[in-house]
Structures are given as structure tokens and as C-alpha cells.
Motif scaffolding. Structure first.
Motif, PDB file in Angstrom:
ATOM      1  N   GLU A   2       1.307  19.371 -16.512  1.00 54.13           N
ATOM      2  CA  GLU A   2       0.262  18.840 -15.828  1.00 54.13           C
ATOM      3  C   GLU A   2       0.206  17.243 -15.951  1.00 54.13           C
ATOM      4  O   GLU A   2      -0.071  16.919 -17.166  1.00 54.13           O
ATOM      5  N   VAL A   3      -0.174  16.501 -14.821  1.00 56.96           N
ATOM      6  CA  VAL A   3      -0.130  14.987 -15.082  1.00 56.96           C
ATOM      7  C   VAL A   3      -1.686  14.607 -15.198  1.00 56.96           C
ATOM      8  O   VAL A   3      -2.458  14.982 -14.346  1.00 56.96           O
ATOM      9  N   ASP A   4      -2.050  13.855 -16.340  1.00 53.92           N
ATOM     10  CA  ASP A   4      -3.393  13.626 -16.266  1.00 53.92           C
ATOM     11  C   ASP A   4      -3.934  12.342 -15.850  1.00 53.92           C
ATOM     12  O   ASP A   4      -2.893  11.659 -15.264  1.00 53.92           O
ATOM     13  N   ASP A   5      -5.133  11.525 -15.953  1.00 54.48           N
ATOM     14  CA  ASP A   5      -5.255  10.388 -15.474  1.00 54.48           C
ATOM     15  C   ASP A   5      -5.093   9.066 -16.083  1.00 54.48           C
ATOM     16  O   ASP A   5      -5.433   8.140 -15.969  1.00 54.48           O
ATOM     17  N   ARG A   6      -3.866   9.772 -17.404  1.00 55.50           N
ATOM     18  CA  ARG A   6      -3.612   8.380 -18.213  1.00 55.50           C
ATOM     19  C   ARG A   6      -2.099   8.438 -18.025  1.00 55.50           C
ATOM     20  O   ARG A   6      -1.364   7.351 -19.001  1.00 55.50           O
ATOM     21  N   THR A   7      -1.325   9.091 -17.627  1.00 61.33           N
ATOM     22  CA  THR A   7       0.109   9.222 -17.486  1.00 61.33           C
ATOM     23  C   THR A   7       0.292   8.921 -15.765  1.00 61.33           C
ATOM     24  O   THR A   7      -0.140   9.588 -14.704  1.00 61.33           O
ATOM     25  N   PHE A   8       1.409   8.107 -15.478  1.00 58.47           N
ATOM     26  CA  PHE A   8       1.795   7.622 -14.351  1.00 58.47           C
ATOM     27  C   PHE A   8       3.600   7.657 -14.036  1.00 58.47           C
ATOM     28  O   PHE A   8       3.854   6.691 -14.118  1.00 58.47           O
ATOM     29  N   PRO A   9       3.740   9.078 -13.800  1.00 58.04           N
ATOM     30  CA  PRO A   9       5.365   9.086 -13.500  1.00 58.04           C
ATOM     31  C   PRO A   9       5.789   8.529 -12.263  1.00 58.04           C
ATOM     32  O   PRO A   9       5.161   8.761 -11.018  1.00 58.04           O
ATOM     33  N   ILE A  10       6.874   7.508 -12.563  1.00 57.23           N
ATOM     34  CA  ILE A  10       7.515   7.230 -11.193  1.00 57.23           C
ATOM     35  C   ILE A  10       8.679   7.519 -10.835  1.00 57.23           C
ATOM     36  O   ILE A  10       9.371   7.353 -10.019  1.00 57.23           O
ATOM     37  N   PHE A  11       9.661   8.009 -11.968  1.00 57.02           N
ATOM     38  CA  PHE A  11      10.790   8.667 -11.739  1.00 57.02           C
ATOM     39  C   PHE A  11      10.852  10.244 -11.461  1.00 57.02           C
ATOM     40  O   PHE A  11      10.008  10.842 -11.993  1.00 57.02           O
ATOM     41  N   ALA A  12      11.971  10.654 -11.083  1.00 58.45           N
ATOM     42  CA  ALA A  12      12.068  12.085 -10.710  1.00 58.45           C
ATOM     43  C   ALA A  12      12.050  12.858 -12.018  1.00 58.45           C
ATOM     44  O   ALA A  12      12.932  12.691 -12.936  1.00 58.45           O
ATOM     45  N   ALA A  13      11.576  13.942 -12.238  1.00 58.25           N
ATOM     46  CA  ALA A  13      11.342  14.696 -13.127  1.00 58.25           C
ATOM     47  C   ALA A  13      12.619  15.458 -13.351  1.00 58.25           C
ATOM     48  O   ALA A  13      13.436  15.906 -12.293  1.00 58.25           O
ATOM     49  N   ARG A  14      12.905  16.170 -14.474  1.00 59.53           N
ATOM     50  CA  ARG A  14      14.261  17.164 -14.676  1.00 59.53           C
ATOM     51  C   ARG A  14      14.496  18.104 -13.721  1.00 59.53           C
ATOM     52  O   ARG A  14      15.679  18.216 -12.988  1.00 59.53           O
ATOM     53  N   GLN A  15      13.326  18.503 -13.283  1.00 56.34           N
ATOM     54  CA  GLN A  15      13.359  19.793 -12.177  1.00 56.34           C
ATOM     55  C   GLN A  15      13.974  19.077 -10.786  1.00 56.34           C
ATOM     56  O   GLN A  15      14.724  19.875 -10.102  1.00 56.34           O
ATOM     57  N   ASP A  16      13.463  18.130 -10.494  1.00 59.35           N
ATOM     58  CA  ASP A  16      13.910  17.324  -9.234  1.00 59.35           C
ATOM     59  C   ASP A  16      15.150  16.953  -9.274  1.00 59.35           C
ATOM     60  O   ASP A  16      16.086  17.033  -8.413  1.00 59.35           O
ATOM     61  N   GLN A  17      15.808  16.649 -10.394  1.00 60.43           N
ATOM     62  CA  GLN A  17      17.316  16.133 -10.679  1.00 60.43           C
ATOM     63  C   GLN A  17      18.163  17.459 -10.546  1.00 60.43           C
ATOM     64  O   GLN A  17      19.119  17.353  -9.830  1.00 60.43           O
ATOM     65  N   ILE A  18      17.619  18.475 -11.111  1.00 60.62           N
ATOM     66  CA  ILE A  18      18.294  19.581 -11.096  1.00 60.62           C
ATOM     67  C   ILE A  18      18.610  20.374  -9.637  1.00 60.62           C
ATOM     68  O   ILE A  18      19.477  20.542  -9.166  1.00 60.62           O
ATOM     69  N   ASN A  19      17.302  20.229  -8.793  1.00 55.57           N
ATOM     70  CA  ASN A  19      17.282  20.641  -7.348  1.00 55.57           C
ATOM     71  C   ASN A  19      18.225  19.862  -6.849  1.00 55.57           C
ATOM     72  O   ASN A  19      19.012  20.347  -5.811  1.00 55.57           O
ATOM     73  N   HIS A  20      18.380  18.447  -6.862  1.00 61.10           N
ATOM     74  CA  HIS A  20      19.331  17.499  -6.332  1.00 61.10           C
ATOM     75  C   HIS A  20      20.596  17.872  -6.628  1.00 61.10           C
ATOM     76  O   HIS A  20      21.594  17.900  -5.597  1.00 61.10           O
ATOM     77  N   ALA A  21      20.920  18.096  -7.912  1.00 61.38           N
ATOM     78  CA  ALA A  21      22.325  18.336  -8.450  1.00 61.38           C
ATOM     79  C   ALA A  21      23.025  19.683  -7.551  1.00 61.38           C
ATOM     80  O   ALA A  21      24.100  19.615  -7.036  1.00 61.38           O
TER      81      ALA A  21
END
Length: 256
Positions: free
Chosen positions: A23-42
Motif C-alpha cells: 500500500e502506498v502512503d502519503d510519503r511515497t511516490f512511485p513513478i516506475f512500474a512495479a515488479r507485478q506490472d513488469q511480470i504482466n508485460h513480460a
């Protein structure tokens, strides 16, 4: 996790290789694809090529415990048959132990040194194998570490190709050539994009720049175009999931 534990009022900008299940909180700002997104793409790219069976190689029990369920769920949704192989420390031996009946295409979940060891084990196999790796793997470092040359490796990346014509990538190459004597690679490009994103957000802070005003600026999570790399947050507080792939050929070249 550590930021949350210590309750530090500081922004964690553009974390690299994070999990989408966290879960992303209000201090973390992910701008790159997560591993699960990479797995799905692959896996999706393999089904487009007509692949119906793939192996999943986990470099350690930790990766197996973290990603096995995600991989099996994604593979099932794409109607892919999946065989799992879990290493217990000796990646070279695991590569040697694969039988001719195991899939020719293997998705590798682990880091660069582990993949190098695994390809060295595959050297002793007669069957041609193809490895699909996630952004944990640096293709250029693989060649320096002595990866097996007869095993093509496809790397799934969360940033554009370092040869791309996007303005931010051109700026990265120019800056790298001016300041450092090293080749462009996806990991340092990610660092450059993260720094540019940070600069763009902080530039619009009104008044004095403090921890509180900087954090508030990031928490607005406004859409940004960082030299052609688009940062746009979704309701889960993650940015768009840009993923691409490049390949380390058997003659040592990295191509898109």
C-alpha cells in the motif's frame, strides 16, 4: 517501510523496483512500474508471440515466496502453462539440472549476479534457452560478469531504452557523457528521470523550501511530463506503468 516505521516527514520519491501489493502512503511516490506490472508485460508479450508454456525461475526462496502467487495468477489469466523452479543458493547447478522437457523460455526473478550464475549453468545444456528478466537485471553488467553468451536475455525495463529519442533520454545521454566516463544504462537513466521529476515538483513550491512544503508539493501528485516521460498518478497513488523490453544478443549487443 522504514519511513513509516520511523515516522519521518520526508518524501520517498520514485522508489525503484517496488511491489504493487504494498500500500502506498502519503510519503511515497512511485513513478516506475512495479515488479507485478513488469511480470504482466513480460508474460503478455510472450503470449502475443504464440508462446503457451513458460518456466519461472526464482533466484531464492524469498523471491519465490514474494512473487509465486502473482506469477501464477497472471499466467493463468493469460492461459499460459507455468512451471516453477526455485533455487536454493546454487544457480549454476539449477541451470545444469533442467531437463530437455522443461520450457525453452524462462522468466527469471532475481538479480544480475544470480542470473549470470544461472546462464553459466545453462551453458552445459544442449537445448537453446531464452531468458526473460525483470528490471532487477542490468544487461551491460551481465556481459562484464561473464554471462553465458549463447543464452539470449530479454530484459523488462521500467524506463525507455537509453537510445530513445525522448528529450529526457537525450538530456541524460548528454549529461552522462559530459560528467562520467561510463556507458548509458537503464538504471542510471531511472536515477536521472527520478532526479528530474524531483526537480520539477520542487521548482513549483511557493515560499520557503522546507521538509513540510516539499512533502506537501509531492502529495498533490500532479501529472507531469518529464521530457516526454509522463508521470500520471492513478487512484492507488501510483504513476502510469511504463514498461518496455530490450535484448542482450548472443554477440553481446543490447537492442530494442
Amino acid at each position: 517501510g522504514e519511513l513509516r516505521q520511523h515516522n519521518t516527514a520526508i518524501a520517498h520519491v520514485a522508489p525503484w523496483l517496488q511491489n504493487s501489493s504494498v500500500e502506498v502512503d502519503d510519503r511515497t511516490f512511485p513513478i516506475f512500474a512495479a515488479r507485478q506490472d513488469q511480470i504482466n508485460h513480460a508474460l503478455k508479450s510472450l503470449t502475443v508471440m504464440g508462446v503457451r508454456e513458460v518456466g519461472a525461475v526464482y533466484a531464492s526462496p524469498a523471491e519465490y515466496n514474494l512473487y509465486r502467487e502473482d506469477l501464477e495468477r497472471i499466467a493463468s489469466s493469460l492461459k499460459l502453462r507455468l512451471q516453477s523452479f526455485r533455487a536454493a543458493g546454487d544457480l549454476d547447478r539449477l541451470g545444469q539440472r533442467l531437463t530437455p522437457g522443461t520450457p525453452a523460455i524462462l522468466l527469471f526473478v532475481g538479480g544480475t549476479p544470480e542470473l549470470v550464475q544461472f546462464t553459466q549453468g545453462l551453458e552445459k545444456q544442449q537445448r537453446q534457452r531464452y531468458i526473460v528478466a525483470l528490471a532487477d537485471v542490468n544487461l551491460q553488467t551481465m556481459t562484464q560478469m561473464g554471462a553465458a553468451r549463447n543464452t539470449p536475455v530479454i530484459a523488462t525495463q521500467a524506463v525507455p531504452m537509453v537510445t530513445a529519442s525522448l528529450p529526457v533520454v537525450r538530456s541524460y545521454r548528454e549529461t552522462l557523457a559530459r560528467l562520467f566516463d561510463e556507458p548509458p544504462v537503464s538504471l542510471s537513466l531511472a536515477g536521472f528521470i527520478a532526479a528530474r521529476y524531483t526537480y520539477e515538483v520542487l521548482r513549483d513550491v511557493d515560499g520557503n523550501l522546507t521538509r513540510a512544503t516539499a512533502l506537501a508539493a509531492f502529495q498533490r501528485r500532479e501529472n507531469l511530463d518529464v521530457g516526454g516521460y509522463r508521470v500520471a498518478f492513478n487512484p492507488q497513488k501510483r504513476s502510469a506503468t511504463y514498461v518496455t523490453q530490450s535484448m542482450l544478443t548472443i554477440d553481446g549487443r543490447v537492442i530494442g
